[in-house]
Write an enzyme that holds these catalytic residues in place. Structure first.
Site, short mmCIF file in Angstrom:
data_model
loop_
_atom_site.label_atom_id
_atom_site.label_comp_id
_atom_site.label_asym_id
_atom_site.label_seq_id
_atom_site.Cartn_x
_atom_site.Cartn_y
_atom_site.Cartn_z
N LYS A 45 44.85 58.20 74.30
CA LYS A 45 43.78 59.22 74.29
C LYS A 45 43.64 59.85 72.89
CE LYS A 45 45.89 61.63 77.48
NZ LYS A 45 47.13 60.84 77.61
N ARG A 120 44.39 68.32 84.35
CA ARG A 120 45.52 67.50 84.79
C ARG A 120 45.87 67.75 86.25
NH1 ARG A 120 48.08 66.81 79.36
NH2 ARG A 120 50.03 65.68 79.54
N ARG A 159 56.22 56.74 68.66
CA ARG A 159 55.12 57.59 68.15
C ARG A 159 55.61 58.59 67.11
NH1 ARG A 159 51.13 60.55 72.27
NH2 ARG A 159 53.01 61.42 73.19
N ARG A 192 57.80 64.02 68.57
CA ARG A 192 57.78 65.10 69.55
C ARG A 192 59.09 65.14 70.33
NH1 ARG A 192 52.19 64.48 72.78
NH2 ARG A 192 53.55 65.23 74.44
N ARG A 203 57.26 63.04 82.93
CA ARG A 203 55.83 63.16 82.57
C ARG A 203 54.99 62.14 83.38
NH1 ARG A 203 56.31 62.48 76.30
NH2 ARG A 203 54.09 62.94 76.21
P1 ADP Z 1 48.15 59.76 74.22
O1 ADP Z 1 47.33 60.70 73.38
O2 ADP Z 1 47.37 59.18 75.37
O3 ADP Z 1 49.46 60.35 74.65
P2 ADP Z 1 48.42 58.27 71.73
O4 ADP Z 1 47.02 58.01 71.31
O5 ADP Z 1 49.17 59.31 70.97
O6 ADP Z 1 48.52 58.51 73.31
O7 ADP Z 1 49.21 56.87 71.63
C1 ADP Z 1 50.62 56.78 71.86
C2 ADP Z 1 51.26 55.88 70.81
O8 ADP Z 1 50.80 54.54 70.99
C3 ADP Z 1 50.91 56.28 69.39
O9 ADP Z 1 52.05 56.08 68.57
C4 ADP Z 1 49.77 55.32 69.00
O10 ADP Z 1 49.78 55.02 67.61
C5 ADP Z 1 50.06 54.10 69.84
N1 ADP Z 1 48.85 53.47 70.39
C6 ADP Z 1 47.70 54.09 70.77
N2 ADP Z 1 46.82 53.20 71.27
C7 ADP Z 1 47.44 51.99 71.22
C8 ADP Z 1 47.05 50.66 71.62
N3 ADP Z 1 45.84 50.43 72.14
N4 ADP Z 1 47.94 49.66 71.42
C9 ADP Z 1 49.17 49.92 70.88
N5 ADP Z 1 49.58 51.15 70.50
C10 ADP Z 1 48.74 52.16 70.66
P1 AMP Z 2 50.45 66.06 76.07
O1 AMP Z 2 50.44 66.39 74.61
O2 AMP Z 2 49.08 65.90 76.64
O3 AMP Z 2 51.37 64.89 76.37
O4 AMP Z 2 51.07 67.35 76.81
C1 AMP Z 2 52.38 67.79 76.52
C2 AMP Z 2 52.84 68.79 77.58
O5 AMP Z 2 52.00 69.95 77.56
C3 AMP Z 2 52.77 68.28 79.02
O6 AMP Z 2 53.91 67.52 79.40
C4 AMP Z 2 52.68 69.60 79.80
O7 AMP Z 2 53.95 70.25 79.89
C5 AMP Z 2 51.79 70.45 78.88
N1 AMP Z 2 50.34 70.30 79.19
C6 AMP Z 2 49.38 69.78 78.39
N2 AMP Z 2 48.18 69.84 78.98
C7 AMP Z 2 48.38 70.38 80.20
C8 AMP Z 2 47.53 70.68 81.30
N3 AMP Z 2 46.22 70.43 81.27
N4 AMP Z 2 48.09 71.24 82.41
C9 AMP Z 2 49.40 71.52 82.47
N5 AMP Z 2 50.27 71.25 81.47
C10 AMP Z 2 49.77 70.68 80.34
#
Ligand code: ADP
Ligand code: AMP
Length: 245
Positions: A45, A120, A159, A192, A203
């Protein structure tokens, strides 16, 4: 007020002003869009959001980024959210609904928004609908980043992020030019605290139990587009562009 902003503008280099003017002219012709990105952690995302944001002149609101900033600044919101975030559980609906309610009114969200990581829970989705109804608008599309859980551990543990911009890298799939360093600013990247295999389990559990029902909620409204989020990033972008064209 007017004179101080005029003085500030005088100091802005002409090239920057022209670039901003051209951006605003391009944006004026774009249709408004209100988008939701739903998918488990690591589904891509945050990687796709900046591309969509630039293409359609939207604001990008990632509740996870906002909460992490609040935790780092030790604000009352951050103090309340920290424990659940560290454990990989969701924070309370009231906390996140409040920050989104405020954020979508910002001028940068005038042409619409990308909600990344919100709603969520079904309660959050219902509250969002109420907020939008008051403004006389609605969600246009929900992009469902569908992906198998088995792919996510490698994505999450590899990541690296640049906290102030939200730029995301991956040691294998999207490496920075220099390991551990942001390509644009040269600043250090971080991992992170919750990007571990152990916290990922909680998660994912939260995603399946609390967030998947949100996809059904929007399917009933006929606004969900399913993406193949396991594909390489560029192929996912092509799918996103098709859905939004
Ligand atoms: P989200 O925001 O859904 O948690 P991210 O966009 O941060 O996910 O992606 C998670 C990790 O995977 C990041 O390190 C990113 O660079 C990598 N990534 C994102 N999209 C892809 C993909 N289509 N294929 C492989 N790796 C990806
Ligand atoms: P994310 O960066 O989206 O992976 O979110 C990291 C953490 O933030 C999650 O594991 C939750 O603890 C909290 N969080 C983010 N967005 C929400 C949401 N919409 N509702 C509840 N908790 C959230």
């Amino acid at each position: 007020m007017a004179s101080s902003s005029a003085a500030t503008l005088e100091d802005v280099p002409s090239m920057d002003l022209m670039t901003e003017l051209l951006r605003r002219m391009k944006c004026a012709s774009k249709p408004d869009k209100r988008l939701i990105l739903i998918g488990p952690p690591g589904s891509g995302k945050g990687t796709q959001s900046p591309i969509i944001k630039d293409e359609f002149c939207l604001c990008h609101l990632a509740t996870g980024d906002m909460l992490r900033a609040a935790v780092a600044a030790k604000t009352p919101l951050g103090v309340k959210a920290k424990e659940a975030m560290d454990k990989g559980q969701l924070v309370s609906d009231d906390l996140v609904v409040g920050i989104i309610d405020e954020a979508i009114k910002k001028p940068s969200c005038q042409k619409g928004f990308i909600l990344d990581g919100f709603p969520r829970t079904v309660v959050q989705a219902q509250k969002l609908d109420e907020m939008l109804e008051k403004q006389g608008v609605k969600v246009d599309k929900v992009l469902n980043f569908a992906i198998d859980d088995a792919i996510l551990e490698e994505r999450i543990t590899g990541r690296w992020i640049h906290p102030s911009s939200g730029r995301t890298y991956h040691t294998k799939f999207a490496p920075p030019k220099t390991p551990g360093v942001d390509d644009v600013t040269g600043e250090h990247l971080i991992q992170r605290k919750d990007d571990t295999a152990a916290v990922l389990k909680s998660r994912l559990d939260a995603f399946h139990k609390q967030t998947e029902p949100v996809i059904s909620y929007y399917k009933q409204k006929g606004v969900v587009a399913d993406l193949h989020a396991e594909k390489p990033p560029k192929e996912v972008t092509v799918e996103v562009e098709k859905v939004l064209s």
